[in-house]
Design an enzyme around this catalytic site. Structure first.
Site, PDB file in Angstrom:
ATOM      1  N   LYS A  46       0.877  -1.184   0.000  1.00 44.75           N
ATOM      2  CA  LYS A  46       0.000   0.000   0.000  1.00 44.75           C
ATOM      3  C   LYS A  46       0.910   1.229   0.000  1.00 44.75           C
ATOM      4  CE  LYS A  46      -2.009   3.026   2.017  1.00 44.75           C
ATOM      5  NZ  LYS A  46      -1.921   4.446   1.566  1.00 44.75           N
TER       6      LYS A  46
ATOM      7  N   GLY B 251       6.586   5.292   8.352  1.00 42.97           N
ATOM      8  CA  GLY B 251       5.670   6.435   8.344  1.00 42.97           C
ATOM      9  C   GLY B 251       5.680   7.122   9.692  1.00 42.97           C
ATOM     10  N   SER B 252       4.550   7.727  10.023  1.00 46.73           N
ATOM     11  CA  SER B 252       4.513   8.563  11.222  1.00 46.73           C
ATOM     12  C   SER B 252       4.216   7.746  12.483  1.00 46.73           C
ATOM     13  CB  SER B 252       3.428   9.629  11.052  1.00 46.73           C
ATOM     14  OG  SER B 252       2.167   9.007  11.007  1.00 46.73           O
TER      15      SER B 252
ATOM     16  N   THR C  52       0.430   6.820  13.062  1.00 49.01           N
ATOM     17  CA  THR C  52      -0.035   5.687  12.244  1.00 49.01           C
ATOM     18  C   THR C  52       0.566   4.381  12.770  1.00 49.01           C
ATOM     19  OG1 THR C  52      -0.231   7.138  10.347  1.00 49.01           O
ATOM     20  CG2 THR C  52      -0.221   4.795   9.882  1.00 49.01           C
ATOM     21  N   GLY C  53       1.826   4.433  13.190  1.00 50.19           N
ATOM     22  CA  GLY C  53       2.457   3.230  13.755  1.00 50.19           C
ATOM     23  C   GLY C  53       1.670   2.710  14.951  1.00 50.19           C
TER      24      GLY C  53
ATOM     25  N   GLU D 224       8.997   1.645  11.279  1.00 49.41           N
ATOM     26  CA  GLU D 224      10.061   2.661  11.218  1.00 49.41           C
ATOM     27  C   GLU D 224       9.353   4.009  11.248  1.00 49.41           C
ATOM     28  OE1 GLU D 224      11.773   5.432  10.252  1.00 49.41           O
ATOM     29  OE2 GLU D 224      12.865   4.752   8.467  1.00 49.41           O
TER      30      GLU D 224
ATOM     31  N   CYS E 285      13.673  10.622   6.820  1.00 46.12           N
ATOM     32  CA  CYS E 285      13.466  10.152   8.201  1.00 46.12           C
ATOM     33  C   CYS E 285      14.718  10.317   9.045  1.00 46.12           C
ATOM     34  CB  CYS E 285      12.937   8.733   8.225  1.00 46.12           C
ATOM     35  SG  CYS E 285      13.959   7.566   7.348  1.00 46.12           S
TER      36      CYS E 285
ATOM     37  N   GLU F 247       8.921  15.693  15.317  1.00 47.75           N
ATOM     38  CA  GLU F 247       9.475  15.629  13.966  1.00 47.75           C
ATOM     39  C   GLU F 247       8.692  16.574  13.057  1.00 47.75           C
ATOM     40  OE1 GLU F 247       8.820  11.967  11.699  1.00 47.75           O
ATOM     41  OE2 GLU F 247      10.903  12.102  11.026  1.00 47.75           O
TER      42      GLU F 247
END
Ligand code: ADP
Length: 496
Positions: free
Chosen positions: A190, A243-244, A247-248, A266, A301, A400
């Site tokens: 995705k 990703g962020s 979302t993780g 990550e 990142c 971040e």
């Protein structure tokens, strides 16, 4: 590949981009949930559309992956066979590298110079690395009693779901897809909704290279629709994600609510770049510090987004850095002269500016940039921005940005440098600049991060792992260690 000319790039950039479809079981399909408009960050104009995969589309993709895995066509193919296919895919990526790079720039705004190196260039290398690795990975024989033969097999895990971000879709996609496929898994990918196009092209090339139908599927669409359906699937064995942080966290919840799929995350960083007064060459360090945060408009990142500078050289270093950053041209990412391309979306740009406004409210001082950059194409751009006087309690120190904004903080001595470097929930990357060998090693030991660069920033290679500690995530991309995510250990305990 020979360096491309500006007119070759312009020619490719003028070509219309066909609407993106879903790839399920080797078939290109419309999305049941309609389509999503793709805006180019270069000018804010509609570039094309991608298909929006519904929950049912995602279920079909997972079912195709499962069926292909069970068929054994790929999962039980001799590793040397998979190796040949993955090398063919790397050849095709190289053959199409300029087209892929230009398409990616139009989709996500990375400057073309960086896109050429970091996207098709790096993805081809990653497919080759795992193609070559996979027929050299052995099982083990355990040192048990003489009457027992205990074999430790390494098996593919089954169906791997990969959810990837928009900053380097091909490079990060390849970090997940290449080891997963090499190990014999089937994959459902995705991509991010603002950077799907190069991964759809990669899927086309994978079919051409001979990856069997169903082994590599791509479902596009918004995170909260398509991504969520994939992460809630009862038939995905392993979820890999870049990703962020928010979302993780959701992915872990989805795993808990569904089948307890293993999740490897990550989640970015707020990486400290620590400059001591005894750095071998302050001017070179300042130039590297500017590159560490401003390349790809800070949308990296591992970006060195917190600059910690020994107080005795603080003012001198900040001036060198600002002078270096001011020379980095911001502009149309399709121009070979550009070093800082577009910010990926308007939302992202507004978020970056919000961080700067908050830093100023907190008492930070802008010494460079701080504003939206106006570029003749329109679109979303930002000046490289340096803010001094940032303290650990400030938002700009802790969160971040994922944009071209550098937070600068002075320190008094080595002990304070370590304390400040570790004063973060993140732990992805770091840099240390010093001519003192003992201090360099002490800093490497003292800083909690997945990678600590010394007298350089951001170097990497397929042979070394990349992963975070603390809230930067878990698990590793790249190197042979990545194969741990995509293989299970099975013991055969045999009475002799
Ligand atoms: P970023 O801030 O880099 O856009 P995100 O974590 O929002 O980071 O996006 C990274 C990837 O995660 C994208 O592919 C996005 O579509 C996907 N994503 C976002 N939200 C969800 C969600 N709730 N479930 C699954 N995937 C998601």
């Amino acid at each position: 590949m020979a360096a491309p000319t500006q007119s070759e790039i312009d020619l490719l950039a003028a070509a219309p981009v066909p609407a993106g479809k879903l790839l399920i079981n080797g078939q290109w399909l419309e999305g049941e949930a309609g389509e999503t408009q793709v805006l180019s960050p270069i000018n804010g104009q509609v570039l094309t559309t991608t298909a929006t995969a519904s929950q049912a589309d995602v279920a079909r993709a997972v079912a195709a992956a499962r069926a292909s895995f069970e068929s054994g066509l790929w999962s039980r193919m001799a590793p040397a066979g998979r190796k040949a296919v993955l090398h063919r895919l790397a050849d095709l990526i190289e053959k199409n590298s300029l087209e892929l790079a230009v398409l990616g720039v139009r989709d996500n705004g990375t400057d073309i110079g960086m896109a050429l190196k970091a996207e098709p260039g790096s993805a081809a290398g990653t497919f080759r690395y795992y193609a070559e690795a996979i027929d050299k990975v052995y099982g083990e024989i355990a040192p048990t009693a003489d009457s027992i033969l205990a074999l430790i097999h390494r098996e593919p895990v089954g169906v791997v779901a990969a959810i990837v971000p928009w900053n380097f879709p091909l490079m990060i996609g390849a970090w997940k897809i290449a080891p997963a496929l090499a190990a014999g898994n089937s994959v459902v990918l995705k991509p991010a909704e603002t950077a799907s196009l190069t991964l759809l092209k990669l899927a086309e090339l994978a079919l051409e290279a001979g990856v069997p139908p169903g082994v590599f599927n791509v479902v596009t669409g918004p995170g909260r629709v398509t991504g969520e359906a994939l992460a809630l699937s009862m038939d995905v064995d392993v979820m890999v994600f870049t990703g962020s942080g928010p979302t993780g966290r959701r992915l872990l919840e989805y795993a808990a609510r569904s089948n307890l799929k293993r999740c490897y995350l990550e989640l970015g960083g707020k990486s400290p770049n620590v400059v001591f007064a005894d750095a071998p060459d302050l001017a070179a360090a300042a130039k590297a510090a500017a590159t560490a945060i401003f390349r790809n408009a800070g949308q990296v990142c591992v970006a060195g987004s917190r600059l910690l500078v020994e107080a005795s050289v603080h003012d001198e270093f900040v001036s060198l850095l600002a002078a270096s950053a001011a020379k980095m041209p911001v502009g149309n990412p399709l121009s070979l002269a550009t070093q800082i391309g577009a910010v990926n979306s308007e939302t992202q740009l507004l978020g970056n500016l919000g961080f700067v406004a908050d830093a100023v409210k907190d008492g930070g001082k802008i010494v460079l940039g701080g504003r939206r950059a106006l570029v003749e194409t329109g679109g979303y751009y930002m000046e490289p921005t340096v803010v001094t006087g940032v303290r650990p309690e400030h938002r700009l120190y802790r969160e971040e940005v994922f944009g071209p904004v550098l937070a600068v903080t002075p320190f008094a001595d080595e002990a304070e440098a370590v304390r400040l470097a570790n004063a973060s929930d993140f732990g992805l990357a770091a840099g240390v600049w010093t001519a003192n060998l003992g201090r360099a090693h002490r800093m490497v030991r003292g800083i909690r991060a997945g990678v600590v660069h010394v007298n350089t920033y951001g170097g990497a290679d397929n042979s070394v792992p990349l992963g975070g500690v603390k809230q930067s995530g878990n698990g590793h991309d790249k190197s042979l260690h990545a194969l741990d995510k995509y293989t299970d250990l099975k013991t055969a305990w045999i009475q002799l």
